[in-house]
Design a protein around this motif. Structure first.
Motif, mmCIF file in Angstrom:
data_model
loop_
_atom_site.group_PDB
_atom_site.id
_atom_site.type_symbol
_atom_site.label_atom_id
_atom_site.label_comp_id
_atom_site.label_asym_id
_atom_site.label_seq_id
_atom_site.Cartn_x
_atom_site.Cartn_y
_atom_site.Cartn_z
ATOM 1 N N ASP A 1 0.870 -1.179 0.000
ATOM 2 C CA ASP A 1 0.000 0.000 0.000
ATOM 3 C C ASP A 1 0.906 1.229 0.000
ATOM 4 O O ASP A 1 1.965 1.218 0.649
ATOM 5 C CB ASP A 1 -0.867 -0.025 1.271
ATOM 6 N N LEU A 2 0.480 2.258 -0.703
ATOM 7 C CA LEU A 2 1.308 3.469 -0.744
ATOM 8 C C LEU A 2 1.391 4.160 0.617
ATOM 9 O O LEU A 2 2.176 5.091 0.786
ATOM 10 C CB LEU A 2 0.774 4.459 -1.786
ATOM 11 N N SER A 3 0.585 3.726 1.572
ATOM 12 C CA SER A 3 0.683 4.319 2.907
ATOM 13 C C SER A 3 1.737 3.616 3.758
ATOM 14 O O SER A 3 1.981 4.016 4.893
ATOM 15 C CB SER A 3 -0.686 4.259 3.605
ATOM 16 N N ASP A 4 2.377 2.567 3.243
ATOM 17 C CA ASP A 4 3.302 1.743 4.018
ATOM 18 C C ASP A 4 4.711 1.824 3.412
ATOM 19 O O ASP A 4 5.102 1.019 2.569
ATOM 20 C CB ASP A 4 2.758 0.295 4.000
ATOM 21 N N GLY A 5 5.463 2.833 3.885
ATOM 22 C CA GLY A 5 6.769 3.122 3.286
ATOM 23 C C GLY A 5 7.772 1.989 3.446
ATOM 24 O O GLY A 5 8.533 1.685 2.519
ATOM 25 N N ALA A 6 7.803 1.360 4.621
ATOM 26 C CA ALA A 6 8.793 0.298 4.861
ATOM 27 C C ALA A 6 8.572 -0.853 3.880
ATOM 28 O O ALA A 6 9.527 -1.416 3.326
ATOM 29 C CB ALA A 6 8.687 -0.202 6.294
ATOM 30 N N ARG A 7 7.313 -1.187 3.640
ATOM 31 C CA ARG A 7 6.994 -2.259 2.699
ATOM 32 C C ARG A 7 7.491 -1.902 1.287
ATOM 33 O O ARG A 7 8.008 -2.753 0.561
ATOM 34 C CB ARG A 7 5.473 -2.482 2.688
ATOM 35 N N GLY B 1 -0.852 12.082 -2.735
ATOM 36 C CA GLY B 1 0.270 13.010 -2.555
ATOM 37 C C GLY B 1 1.455 12.342 -1.865
ATOM 38 O O GLY B 1 2.450 11.991 -2.497
ATOM 39 N N THR B 2 1.327 12.112 -0.561
ATOM 40 C CA THR B 2 2.457 11.583 0.214
ATOM 41 C C THR B 2 2.889 10.203 -0.289
ATOM 42 O O THR B 2 4.074 9.848 -0.200
ATOM 43 C CB THR B 2 2.079 11.526 1.713
ATOM 44 N N GLY B 3 1.955 9.427 -0.813
ATOM 45 C CA GLY B 3 2.302 8.105 -1.348
ATOM 46 C C GLY B 3 3.417 8.179 -2.377
ATOM 47 O O GLY B 3 4.278 7.296 -2.466
ATOM 48 N N THR B 4 3.440 9.254 -3.139
ATOM 49 C CA THR B 4 4.459 9.395 -4.189
ATOM 50 C C THR B 4 5.848 9.579 -3.586
ATOM 51 O O THR B 4 6.824 8.962 -4.038
ATOM 52 C CB THR B 4 4.107 10.592 -5.106
ATOM 53 N N VAL B 5 5.941 10.400 -2.542
ATOM 54 C CA VAL B 5 7.275 10.597 -1.949
ATOM 55 C C VAL B 5 7.709 9.335 -1.202
ATOM 56 O O VAL B 5 8.900 9.013 -1.152
ATOM 57 C CB VAL B 5 7.334 11.870 -1.059
ATOM 58 N N ARG B 6 6.756 8.580 -0.675
ATOM 59 C CA ARG B 6 7.142 7.300 -0.049
ATOM 60 C C ARG B 6 7.784 6.381 -1.083
ATOM 61 O O ARG B 6 8.783 5.721 -0.813
ATOM 62 C CB ARG B 6 5.920 6.613 0.568
ATOM 63 N N LEU B 7 7.193 6.363 -2.273
ATOM 64 C CA LEU B 7 7.725 5.481 -3.320
ATOM 65 C C LEU B 7 9.069 6.004 -3.835
ATOM 66 O O LEU B 7 10.010 5.230 -4.052
ATOM 67 C CB LEU B 7 6.698 5.360 -4.454
ATOM 68 N N LEU B 8 9.172 7.320 -4.013
ATOM 69 C CA LEU B 8 10.450 7.891 -4.454
ATOM 70 C C LEU B 8 11.543 7.646 -3.407
ATOM 71 O O LEU B 8 12.689 7.306 -3.751
ATOM 72 C CB LEU B 8 10.294 9.398 -4.700
ATOM 73 N N GLU B 9 11.187 7.804 -2.139
ATOM 74 C CA GLU B 9 12.163 7.534 -1.076
ATOM 75 C C GLU B 9 12.558 6.062 -1.075
ATOM 76 O O GLU B 9 13.715 5.714 -0.837
ATOM 77 C CB GLU B 9 11.580 7.913 0.299
ATOM 78 N N ALA B 10 11.573 5.200 -1.348
ATOM 79 C CA ALA B 10 11.866 3.760 -1.385
ATOM 80 C C ALA B 10 12.866 3.457 -2.496
ATOM 81 O O ALA B 10 13.780 2.650 -2.321
ATOM 82 C CB ALA B 10 10.575 2.969 -1.577
ATOM 83 N N VAL B 11 12.724 4.137 -3.633
ATOM 84 C CA VAL B 11 13.689 3.962 -4.729
ATOM 85 C C VAL B 11 15.068 4.423 -4.247
ATOM 86 O O VAL B 11 16.077 3.729 -4.389
ATOM 87 C CB VAL B 11 13.268 4.778 -5.978
ATOM 88 N N SER C 1 16.522 2.181 -1.268
ATOM 89 C CA SER C 1 16.887 0.800 -1.631
ATOM 90 C C SER C 1 18.114 0.793 -2.549
ATOM 91 O O SER C 1 18.689 -0.261 -2.806
ATOM 92 C CB SER C 1 15.705 0.087 -2.283
ATOM 93 N N GLY C 2 18.503 1.949 -3.037
ATOM 94 C CA GLY C 2 19.745 2.068 -3.813
ATOM 95 C C GLY C 2 19.681 1.454 -5.199
ATOM 96 O O GLY C 2 20.719 1.220 -5.820
ATOM 97 N N ILE C 3 18.469 1.211 -5.716
ATOM 98 C CA ILE C 3 18.366 0.583 -7.034
ATOM 99 C C ILE C 3 18.453 1.646 -8.137
ATOM 100 O O ILE C 3 18.172 2.818 -7.903
ATOM 101 C CB ILE C 3 17.046 -0.214 -7.176
ATOM 102 N N GLU C 4 18.841 1.222 -9.317
ATOM 103 C CA GLU C 4 18.856 2.090 -10.514
ATOM 104 C C GLU C 4 17.564 1.823 -11.251
ATOM 105 O O GLU C 4 17.363 0.717 -11.775
ATOM 106 C CB GLU C 4 20.006 1.663 -11.423
ATOM 107 N N THR C 5 16.661 2.795 -11.316
ATOM 108 C CA THR C 5 15.396 2.544 -11.999
ATOM 109 C C THR C 5 14.858 3.816 -12.613
ATOM 110 O O THR C 5 15.257 4.914 -12.217
ATOM 111 C CB THR C 5 14.361 1.923 -11.025
#
Ligand code: NAP
Ligand code: F7E
Length: 343
Positions: free
Chosen positions: A64-70, A107-117, A120-124
Motif C-alpha cells: 500500500d502506498l501508505s506503508d513506506g517500509a513495505r 500526494g504523500t504516497g508518491t514521496v514514499r515510493l520515491l524515497e523507497a527507490v 533501496s539504492g536501485i537504478e530505476t
C-alpha cells in the motif's frame, strides 16, 4: 535481457492496460495490490498465470502506498528497471469527502515510493501519473508550460506529487518523469467516472432495467482519449534519452452533454427522456474546461492518439451493452490493443 517493471495501481484501469502492454513487450511485470476482503483483480485476471508455472511473467505483491517500509523492501527485492506509480485515490468528487486520505495516498504516497527507490539504492526509471487536473481553473488549451491552478483536494495532492517527482529528478539525478495525462477512458473505466456512468446507464436503460440516470454539471468540457493508447505514451516517456514531463491528450474537447447525446443516440435513445439532475454530483469547485495540446509528446516521443471522445462514447456503449447481455461474465472487453481505431 528481459526488462522488469513494477506497477503500483495495477488493478486499476491504466494498470491493467499497462500490464498488458509490458507483457506483450516481453517484460516481467510486478504489480502492487491492496489486501481487500473481496477480490479486486478483475481487470487483470485474464493476464494472471499461476506463479508456479514457468511461463508466469506477472507477479502480484501485497502493499500500500501508505506503508513506506513495505515499499523499500519490495523495491529492493524486485529491483525493477522501471517503476510506474499509477496508484492513487483518483476520484475528484470523492477527494472532497476524503481530503486527508487523498493527500496521504495521491500526494504523500508518491514521496514514499520515491524515497523507497532512493533508500533501496536501485537504478530505476520512475513514471509519475500526473494529471490535467493540475491546470484546474486555467483555461485551455493547456500544455507543459501552462500555469497550474488546482481546484480539488485530488488536484492539490497531484500537484505535490508533480513537484516532488521533479525535485527527485533534480536533487538525486533520478530518471523521474511526469506524464500529465488528460482524461482517458475505456470499457474498463471505473463505474463512477462520468463516461462509464453514462455508458452503463445507456446499456441498462436500453435493456429496460433502468429508466433514469442522475447527473451533475453537463457543461463541463473534457478532452477524453482512449486509455490503451495512453499507456503506450507512459512507456515511451521512460524509453526517452533524457527524463522530461509530457502532456498526453487528444486536443479535442467536448461537453459532458455531448458525450451523453452521442451515447444515448448510438443506442437509439433520446437522452432528454432519461437524464435527470441531482446536485449531489456537483463539486464545491469545478474544473470547467480541459483541452490538452499534445504537440511535445507527438514531436519528441512520436506518440499520436487516434481515438477521441466522440468515438469513445460509441466504443464504451457497445462494450457495456455486450457486458450486460453476457451478465455473469465478470469482464467483457470488446476493445483490445490490436484493434485500435477499428471500432
Ligand atoms: P483507477 O482505476 O482509480 O486505479 C487506481 C489504482 O490505485 C487501483 O489499482 C487502486 O487499487 C490503487 N490504489 C488506490 N489507493 C492505493 C493505495 N493507498 N495503495 C496502493 N494502491 C492504491 O485509476 P486510473 O484511471 O487507472 O488512473 C491511474 C492513475 O492515473 C491514477 O493515479 C490517476 O489519479 C491518474 N490519472 C488518471 C487519469 C484518467 O483519466 N484515468 C488522468 C490523469 C491521471 P484498488 O483496485 O485496490 O482500488
Ligand atoms: O468527471 C462532470 C464532473 O469524474 C468529469 C479522473 O480520472 O480525470 C478524471 O477526473 C466531469 C466533471 O472525471 C457527473 O463535474 C457531471 O466536470 O469523470 P469525472 P474528472 O473529475 O475529470 C482527471 C484527468 C483525473 O486525473 C482524475 O483521476 O463530469 N459530471 N455529472 C460528473 N462526474 C461524475 N463523476 N458523475 C456525474 O454524475
Amino acid at each position: 535481457m528481459k526488462k522488469r517493471a513494477l506497477i503500483t495501481g495495477v488493478t486499476g484501469q491504466d494498470g491493467s492496460y499497462l500490464a498488458e502492454l509490458l507483457l506483450a513487450k516481453g517484460y516481467e511485470v510486478h504489480g502492487l495490490i491492496r489486501r481487500a476482503s473481496t477480490f479486486n483483480t478483475a481487470r487483470i485476471d485474464h493476464l494472471y498465470v499461476d506463479p508456479h508455472d514457468p511461463d508466469a511473467k506477472l507477479f502480484l505483491h501485497y502493499g500500500d502506498l501508505s506503508d513506506g517500509a513495505r515499499l523499500v523492501t519490495l523495491l529492493a527485492s524486485i529491483n525493477p528497471d522501471e517503476v510506474y506509480n499509477l496508484a492513487a485515490q483518483s476520484h475528484v468528487r470523492v477527494s472532497f469527502d476524503e481530503p486527508e486520505h487523498t493527500a496521504d495516498t495521491t500526494g504523500t504516497g508518491t514521496v514514499r515510493l520515491l524515497e523507497a527507490v532512493r533508500l533501496s539504492g536501485i537504478e530505476t526509471r520512475f513514471y509519475q501519473a500526473s494529471s490535467s487536473e493540475l491546470y484546474g481553473a486555467t483555461p485551455p488549451p493547456q500544455n507543459e508550460e501552462t500555469r497550474f491552478y488546482p481546484r480539488s483536494p485530488y488536484a492539490a495532492a497531484k500537484l505535490y506529487s508533480y513537484w516532488i517527482t521533479k525535485n527527485y529528478r533534480e536533487a538525486y539525478d533520478m530518471f523521474a518523469v511526469n506524464g500529465i495525462l488528460f482524461n482517458h477512458e475505456s470499457p474498463r473505466r471505473g463505474e463512477t467516472f462520468v463516461t462509464r456512468k453514462i455508458t452503463r446507464a445507456v446499456a441498462a436503460i436500453k435493456a429496460g432495467r433502468q429508466e433514469f440516470v442522475y447527473m451533475g454539471n453537463l457543461d463541463a468540457v473534457r478532452d477524453w482519449g482512449y486509455a490503451a493508447e495512453y499507456v503506450e505514451g507512459m512507456w515511451r516517456m521512460l524509453q526517452a534519452d533524457v527524463p522530461d514531463d509530457y502532456v498526453l491528450a487528444t486536443g479535442t474537447g467536448i461537453t459532458v452533454r455531448e458525450f451523453i447525446e452521442i451515447s444515448f443516440g448510438h443506442a437509439g435513445l433520446n437522452w432528454e427522456d432519461h437524464v435527470r439532475f441531482d446536485e449531489r454530483y456537483l463539486r464545491p469547485t469545478e474544473v470547467d474546461a480541459l483541452i490538452g495540446d499534445p504537440s511535445k509528446a507527438r514531436e519528441k516521443l512520436g506518440w499520436t492518439p487516434t481515438i477521441d471522445g466522440r468515438q469513445l462514447a460509441k466504443i464504451m456503449v457497445d462494450a457495456d451493452i455486450t457486458a450486460l447481455e453476457h451478465a455473469g461474465d465478470p469482464w467483457i472487453d470488446t476493445v483490445h490493443l490490436d484493434s485500435w481505431g477499428t471500432k
